[in-house]
Design an enzyme around this catalytic site. Sequence first.
Site, PDB file in Angstrom:
ATOM      1  N   CYS A 151       0.859  -1.184   0.000  1.00  0.00           N
ATOM      2  CA  CYS A 151       0.000   0.000   0.000  1.00  0.00           C
ATOM      3  C   CYS A 151       0.895   1.233   0.000  1.00  0.00           C
ATOM      4  O   CYS A 151       1.917   1.271   0.708  1.00  0.00           O
ATOM      5  CB  CYS A 151      -0.893   0.022   1.232  1.00  0.00           C
ATOM      6  SG  CYS A 151      -2.020   1.418   1.157  1.00  0.00           S
ATOM      7  N   ASP A 283      -6.502  10.288  -4.684  1.00  0.00           N
ATOM      8  CA  ASP A 283      -5.828   9.289  -3.845  1.00  0.00           C
ATOM      9  C   ASP A 283      -4.516   8.920  -4.545  1.00  0.00           C
ATOM     10  O   ASP A 283      -4.337   9.202  -5.735  1.00  0.00           O
ATOM     11  CB  ASP A 283      -6.735   8.055  -3.716  1.00  0.00           C
ATOM     12  CG  ASP A 283      -6.392   7.216  -2.480  1.00  0.00           C
ATOM     13  OD1 ASP A 283      -5.376   7.514  -1.830  1.00  0.00           O
ATOM     14  OD2 ASP A 283      -7.133   6.277  -2.177  1.00  0.00           O
ATOM     15  N   ASN A 284      -3.629   8.297  -3.787  1.00  0.00           N
ATOM     16  CA  ASN A 284      -2.406   7.760  -4.360  1.00  0.00           C
ATOM     17  C   ASN A 284      -1.557   8.806  -5.077  1.00  0.00           C
ATOM     18  O   ASN A 284      -1.161   8.624  -6.239  1.00  0.00           O
ATOM     19  CB  ASN A 284      -2.730   6.572  -5.281  1.00  0.00           C
ATOM     20  CG  ASN A 284      -3.308   5.421  -4.491  1.00  0.00           C
ATOM     21  OD1 ASN A 284      -2.837   5.134  -3.391  1.00  0.00           O
ATOM     22  ND2 ASN A 284      -4.342   4.796  -5.001  1.00  0.00           N
TER      23      ASN A 284
HETATM   24  N1  MTE Z   1      -9.919  -1.905  -5.689  1.00  0.00           N
HETATM   25  C1  MTE Z   1     -11.178  -1.575  -5.372  1.00  0.00           C
HETATM   26  N2  MTE Z   1     -12.160  -1.919  -6.221  1.00  0.00           N
HETATM   27  N3  MTE Z   1     -11.467  -0.892  -4.240  1.00  0.00           N
HETATM   28  C2  MTE Z   1     -10.482  -0.519  -3.354  1.00  0.00           C
HETATM   29  O1  MTE Z   1     -10.789   0.073  -2.298  1.00  0.00           O
HETATM   30  N4  MTE Z   1      -8.069  -0.430  -2.913  1.00  0.00           N
HETATM   31  C3  MTE Z   1      -6.799  -0.332  -3.596  1.00  0.00           C
HETATM   32  C4  MTE Z   1      -6.528  -1.590  -4.420  1.00  0.00           C
HETATM   33  N5  MTE Z   1      -7.663  -1.934  -5.202  1.00  0.00           N
HETATM   34  C5  MTE Z   1      -9.135  -0.813  -3.689  1.00  0.00           C
HETATM   35  C6  MTE Z   1      -8.908  -1.561  -4.870  1.00  0.00           C
HETATM   36  C7  MTE Z   1      -5.674  -0.127  -2.732  1.00  0.00           C
HETATM   37  S1  MTE Z   1      -5.398   1.493  -2.245  1.00  0.00           S
HETATM   38  C8  MTE Z   1      -4.780  -1.104  -2.432  1.00  0.00           C
HETATM   39  S2  MTE Z   1      -3.371  -0.756  -1.549  1.00  0.00           S
HETATM   40  C9  MTE Z   1      -4.991  -2.489  -2.856  1.00  0.00           C
HETATM   41  O2  MTE Z   1      -6.235  -2.642  -3.523  1.00  0.00           O
HETATM   42  C10 MTE Z   1      -5.012  -3.403  -1.670  1.00  0.00           C
HETATM   43  O3  MTE Z   1      -5.230  -4.722  -2.053  1.00  0.00           O
HETATM   44  P1  MTE Z   1      -5.540  -5.799  -0.925  1.00  0.00           P
HETATM   45  O4  MTE Z   1      -6.645  -5.253  -0.069  1.00  0.00           O
HETATM   46  O5  MTE Z   1      -5.895  -7.059  -1.628  1.00  0.00           O
HETATM   47  O6  MTE Z   1      -4.261  -5.960  -0.148  1.00  0.00           O
END
Ligand code: MTE
Length: 875
Positions: A151, A283-284
């Site tokens: 993350c 985000d990110n």
């Molecule tokens: N995909 C969806 N659809 N919704 C989410 O909230 N979070 C993202 C990503 N993909 C997210 C997502 C983020 S910020 C991260 S760091 C990773 O998924 C985390 O994956 P994990 O929960 O399988 O570790």
Amino acid sequence: MEDPITQDGHSKAVLEKHQELPPTPPISDSCDEDAEELPVVPASSRPTVTLDVDKKTPDSHVPRDPRLIRLTGVHPFNVEAPLSALFNEGFLTSPELFYVRNHGAVPEVLDEDIPEWEFSIEGLVKHPIKLTLRQLCEQYEQITCPVTLVCAGNRRKEQNQVRKTKGFSWGAAGVSTALFTGVAFSELLKKARPLRKARYVCMEGADKLPNGCYGTSVKLNWAMDPNRGMMLAHKMNGSMLTPDHGKPLRAVIPGQIGGRSVKWLTKITVTAAPSDNWYHIYDNRVLPTMVDPEQSANDPGTWADERYAIYDLSVNSATVYPAHEEQISLSKADQSYTVRGYAYSGGGRRVTRVELSVDKGRTWRLANIDYPEDRYRDTERYLYGGRLDMSWRESCFCWCQWSMEVSIAELASANDLIVRAMDESMCVQPKDMYWSVLGMMNNPWFRITIHKQGNHLSFEHPTQPALQPGGWMERVKKAGGNLTNGQWGERIGNEDEDLQESAAVPEVVMTKEGLKNEISIDELRKHDNETDPWFVVNGEVYSGTSFMKDHPGGAQSIISAAGVDSSDEFMGIHSETAKAMMPSYHVGTLSSSAMTTITNGPPSNTSPTDEPRPTFLNPRQWCSAPLTGKRAVSSDTVILTFQLQHSAQTLGLPVGQHLMIRLKDPSSPSGRDALVRSYTPISSTTKQGHLDVLVKLYLDTAATSGGKMSKALHSLAMGATADFKGPIGKFEYQGQGRCVVSGRERHVKQFAMIAAGSGITPIFQVFRAVMQDRGDRTRCTVLNGNRMVEDILCREDLEALLEGNEDRGEVIHTLTKAPYGWKGLVGRINGELMEKHCKRDRDTMVLICGPEALEKSVHKALKEQGWDDEQILFF
Ligand code: MTE
């Protein structure tokens, strides 16, 4: 006959169906004779039951591992494993300890629906594709490879210690590795045939979030490049994806931040521009360090600048052993200790060195690095129905583990142990952190402090995840150190004096100088009345009698405290100015026996032997109620639901009054200090069995460290209790224009209601009481000021109340940052606006609730317009 359930908790028939999906591998799943042994897949015992805390959330269908540390309260689910537990699993992480980052609720997908899960590839492609997961497995080659996801917020708690960012506090375990099985992204894109102008691949998930679905994009040429290893995966360590990790289908984008690996994947759109999804933009990102939270909120342009979007991970490392608070006996001083930890980098770049220092970075020595990922390069086989063939690919997409033997005697003579890593592009972790508003990509040297305590050494990591106390950063900060002084906030000799923050602000003196008057319990008890109330704060006794008519919370606030120890609520609610007034009301010091009597206090109202009461609140005693629901209403506002003592109980709060909420301050060093704030619930005063409180989550800014209470409320676990006391307030609306202000009855024909931000909540109570009573002919004009559309609270509820009541109600919104096309007013609430919308009249009362600055400016303007103070009421 019932379908047998496997150990994984899945229906056997469904599992078989799922395992049928990939084509039969031509090469067996067994090991190659000459291949080095592959890393062990950690034993996985998938949780099968929903934890109690999740039962009342939208994720009640998701079984989870209780060891995971929740970083954002109960919901949404954002968790990391305890660092040692993660590391002890080895190179691969079991799905149940794999970190989770969910922006909202997990979409529920039944096992039997997995094969028919649909997704599409559209946009700038010659052949748009619609596929089911079954077709993806049948028509495309399946591959398996290990990938570490990280993350972007990993290690963010360290940034939050320096200055609160807009993100929650990850420790150093926001990183996990699994063998993912699925289809190479490039294979699918080749089939879809991107058109000439195509540059980006946008992805969307099925989750429903406040700002639409989760979506992001990566560059098309990366997705087409097999070296980049991007894939659509449906298995993790050989089993179908778990709900938290994207069941049934997700993108896996190796070498980049986890945020690009979209879960619950439904749609891929090939475009000419990067994704315009809200989460891709807000985000990110790593915004420039000088952009503070306040500025960033006002500057959509900075957010949209694609240069600040994060893709490749940066080089990072952390020490796992010695663990936080681990102890090593000095009796072993002649032995050595194996310091161990992890490192990773981004974009497929190999970590090429890991260095340790025991002298604050003056000298360094090389650690041994183990690259378990390389063991997969020496083999070609089918693993979990996917072809594992990484021999042709040079890129490194996984974390590595490092170790170094250090003699215990040497550790004993050092003050700290620092690690840093470098990758093949010679990028090395920096000494100082690059703070940014989202606190992402934090990767300064990882420093552990060493303390000699008696006959052993003990170690302190920089932070502990979430609101967990501990870590040298918190300790140094509390002691007044400046964490950004280039020396981790520590003073070395007399150097850097000027860089140290000033010592803690001195406490306001609340006692009368020279007063020596011991007060017994009997004397205090005599003043446990409504006419001459005395109360106790921090062992000192105060008389509230002469201040009853002036108290902004009404006489009841003082009467409620009569004869009791009110230290928590007094200290929690009152400003420095209010505290500075206290010597005038100081009458003496409580005797120590009296202190013992009152601190033991009266029996709790909530004891199980209590008779059920028709109303919950008690003005003299704290009553506790468990948190049973938490619902986000905007990006920074939640509604918390607390359960009253029985289903027929009402709150017992007159319209227009408030209550106090008391919570333990999780950030206090002892964990025992209390936080007390007053709130006006937004549930109706007649609601039975429950109470809803709207909480705006105030984030820290550069200038203030506010928001303690909202953060504590936000992190309150489901089922945990908060204490309530009340009612308080000098105003009450009794209906049909009848008000009581400081005990005096008044009649009004009209309310001018001025609110800003969360100040709408008391106004809303009164507005609702008027609008819901069709026979109440009192007119209400609400003037509601906010910054942006998303800051307007209770907007839909206000509009719903207005329906059919337009003849006696009006709600006017004004925004200081209005978006294009906004139909309401623009600008701050000022004299001109009030003159136009709040006509001065003898039968009108102005109710005001908002930040102090607004209350002051509105008051000034009203006075200039000739309003009488009698007509103006501040909540
Ligand atoms: N995909 C969806 N659809 N919704 C989410 O909230 N979070 C993202 C990503 N993909 C997210 C997502 C983020 S910020 C991260 S760091 C990773 O998924 C985390 O994956 P994990 O929960 O399988 O570790």
